[in-house]
Design an enzyme around this catalytic site. Structure first.
Site, mmCIF file in Angstrom:
data_model
loop_
_atom_site.group_PDB
_atom_site.id
_atom_site.type_symbol
_atom_site.label_atom_id
_atom_site.label_comp_id
_atom_site.label_asym_id
_atom_site.label_seq_id
_atom_site.Cartn_x
_atom_site.Cartn_y
_atom_site.Cartn_z
ATOM 1 N N LYS A 144 54.427 42.049 0.460
ATOM 2 C CA LYS A 144 55.023 43.621 0.123
ATOM 3 C C LYS A 144 56.552 43.825 0.795
ATOM 4 C CE LYS A 144 52.195 45.667 3.190
ATOM 5 N NZ LYS A 144 51.205 44.614 3.586
ATOM 6 N N ARG A 177 48.758 53.461 6.661
ATOM 7 C CA ARG A 177 47.902 52.487 7.036
ATOM 8 C C ARG A 177 46.416 52.910 6.968
ATOM 9 N NH1 ARG A 177 51.492 48.156 7.615
ATOM 10 N NH2 ARG A 177 50.973 46.694 8.985
ATOM 11 N N ARG A 228 54.202 31.563 7.584
ATOM 12 C CA ARG A 228 55.587 32.191 7.502
ATOM 13 C C ARG A 228 56.338 32.204 8.564
ATOM 14 N NH1 ARG A 228 54.523 38.678 6.142
ATOM 15 N NH2 ARG A 228 53.934 39.277 8.188
ATOM 16 N N ARG A 249 56.496 35.592 14.032
ATOM 17 C CA ARG A 249 55.930 36.646 14.599
ATOM 18 C C ARG A 249 54.894 36.523 15.654
ATOM 19 N NH1 ARG A 249 55.929 40.965 9.784
ATOM 20 N NH2 ARG A 249 54.176 41.654 11.077
ATOM 21 N N ARG A 258 44.305 41.679 12.310
ATOM 22 C CA ARG A 258 44.972 42.478 11.309
ATOM 23 C C ARG A 258 44.420 42.530 9.914
ATOM 24 N NH1 ARG A 258 50.461 39.461 10.972
ATOM 25 N NH2 ARG A 258 51.134 41.062 9.662
HETATM 26 P P1 AMP Z 1 53.981 44.894 9.247
HETATM 27 O O1 AMP Z 1 55.156 44.489 9.391
HETATM 28 O O2 AMP Z 1 53.852 46.189 8.120
HETATM 29 O O3 AMP Z 1 52.843 44.055 9.073
HETATM 30 O O4 AMP Z 1 53.580 45.765 10.694
HETATM 31 C C1 AMP Z 1 53.466 44.976 11.828
HETATM 32 C C2 AMP Z 1 52.633 45.923 12.913
HETATM 33 O O5 AMP Z 1 53.228 47.302 13.081
HETATM 34 C C3 AMP Z 1 51.226 46.468 12.583
HETATM 35 O O6 AMP Z 1 50.152 45.250 12.531
HETATM 36 C C4 AMP Z 1 50.939 47.637 13.437
HETATM 37 O O7 AMP Z 1 50.700 47.441 14.847
HETATM 38 C C5 AMP Z 1 52.364 48.264 13.533
HETATM 39 N N1 AMP Z 1 52.398 49.213 12.250
HETATM 40 C C6 AMP Z 1 53.129 49.130 11.009
HETATM 41 N N2 AMP Z 1 53.130 49.977 10.232
HETATM 42 C C7 AMP Z 1 51.928 50.825 10.750
HETATM 43 C C8 AMP Z 1 51.482 52.033 10.556
HETATM 44 N N3 AMP Z 1 51.668 52.724 9.144
HETATM 45 N N4 AMP Z 1 50.680 52.755 11.222
HETATM 46 C C9 AMP Z 1 50.329 52.049 12.286
HETATM 47 N N5 AMP Z 1 50.943 50.974 12.957
HETATM 48 C C10 AMP Z 1 51.555 50.234 11.927
#
Ligand code: AMP
Length: 211
Positions: free
Chosen positions: A13, A88, A127, A155, A166
């Site tokens: 994404k 989410r 990654r 990360r 996740r």
């Molecule tokens: P991502 O980079 O999109 O994979 O997001 C990393 C982490 O940020 C996720 O595993 C959540 O802990 C938090 N996060 C990102 N977007 C959201 C969201 N829309 N709602 C809640 N937590 C989020």
């Protein structure tokens, strides 16, 4: 263009969002990137999000929704926006729908990147992320695929034990938003397979068919 990307962690994404946002000249709004930037800067928001992010859990809706609503009032969204990683869950999708309806700027598309679960684990655990610009690169890369920066790291939440959580969170809480947007009549699905450029082309072709 007002759109969002949905798909499991590792579907690409963030990578696609960069190219699509450039193509449509709209800001790329990644909630994960905003949280990570706040974490790095040591803000209250970052401190609130940290424990949830480290466990692969969602940051509470109260925090996340306000952060996104605030971001969507900036001047740069006049021509649209691309949301990446938000909503989410269905409750966030409801909040977003109501907020955009109030502003008379409804979403035009929810673009789903679909990918097989085995492929996700392979991609995520290998990654690396660029400390300078946040872009992802494949394992073994020495420099960032986007800005050529040399400081790549894994990360915390791309480590194997967190990935499993996740993916569960995605399945239980996030995947129902696919049906939500299907009901809204704005879901477009493309397979996240092939090269980055091929996937971007497929996305643009799918989006060009919008009414
Ligand atoms: P991502 O980079 O999109 O994979 O997001 C990393 C982490 O940020 C996720 O595993 C959540 O802990 C938090 N996060 C990102 N977007 C959201 C969201 N829309 N709602 C809640 N937590 C989020």
């Amino acid at each position: 263009m007002r759109l969002l990307l949905v798909g499991p962690p590792g579907a690409g994404k963030g990578t696609q969002a960069q190219f699509l946002a450039a193509h449509y000249s709209i800001p790329h709004i990644s909630t994960g990137d905003i949280f990570r930037a706040n974490l790095k800067a040591g803000t209250d928001l970052g401190n609130q999000a940290k424990a949830f992010m480290d466990r692969g859990e969602l940051v509470p809706d109260s925090v996340t929704n306000d952060m996104v609503k605030d971001r969507l009032t900036h001047d740069d969204v006049a021509n649209g926006f691309l949301l990446d990683g938000y909503p989410r869950n269905v409750a966030q999708a409801d909040v977003l729908r109501a907020f955009l309806a109030e502003n008379k700027t409804p979403l035009q598309a929810a673009l789903e990147l679909s990918i097989a679960p085995e492929e996700i684990i392979k991609r995520l655990s290998s990654r690396r992320t660029c400390r300078a610009c946040g872009a992802s690169s494949a394992a073994g890369a020495t420099n960032c695929s986007s800005c050529n920066g040399a400081d790549l790291y894994q990360r915390e939440d791309d480590k194997e034990e967190v990935i499993a959580r996740r993916l569960e969170v995605y399945k239980e809480q996030t995947s129902p938003i696919i049906a939500f947007y299907q009901n809204e009549g704005i879901l477009l699905t493309i397979p996240a397979l092939g090269t980055v450029a091929q996937i971007t082309d497929q996305a643009i072709t799918a989006l060009s068919k919008l009414a």
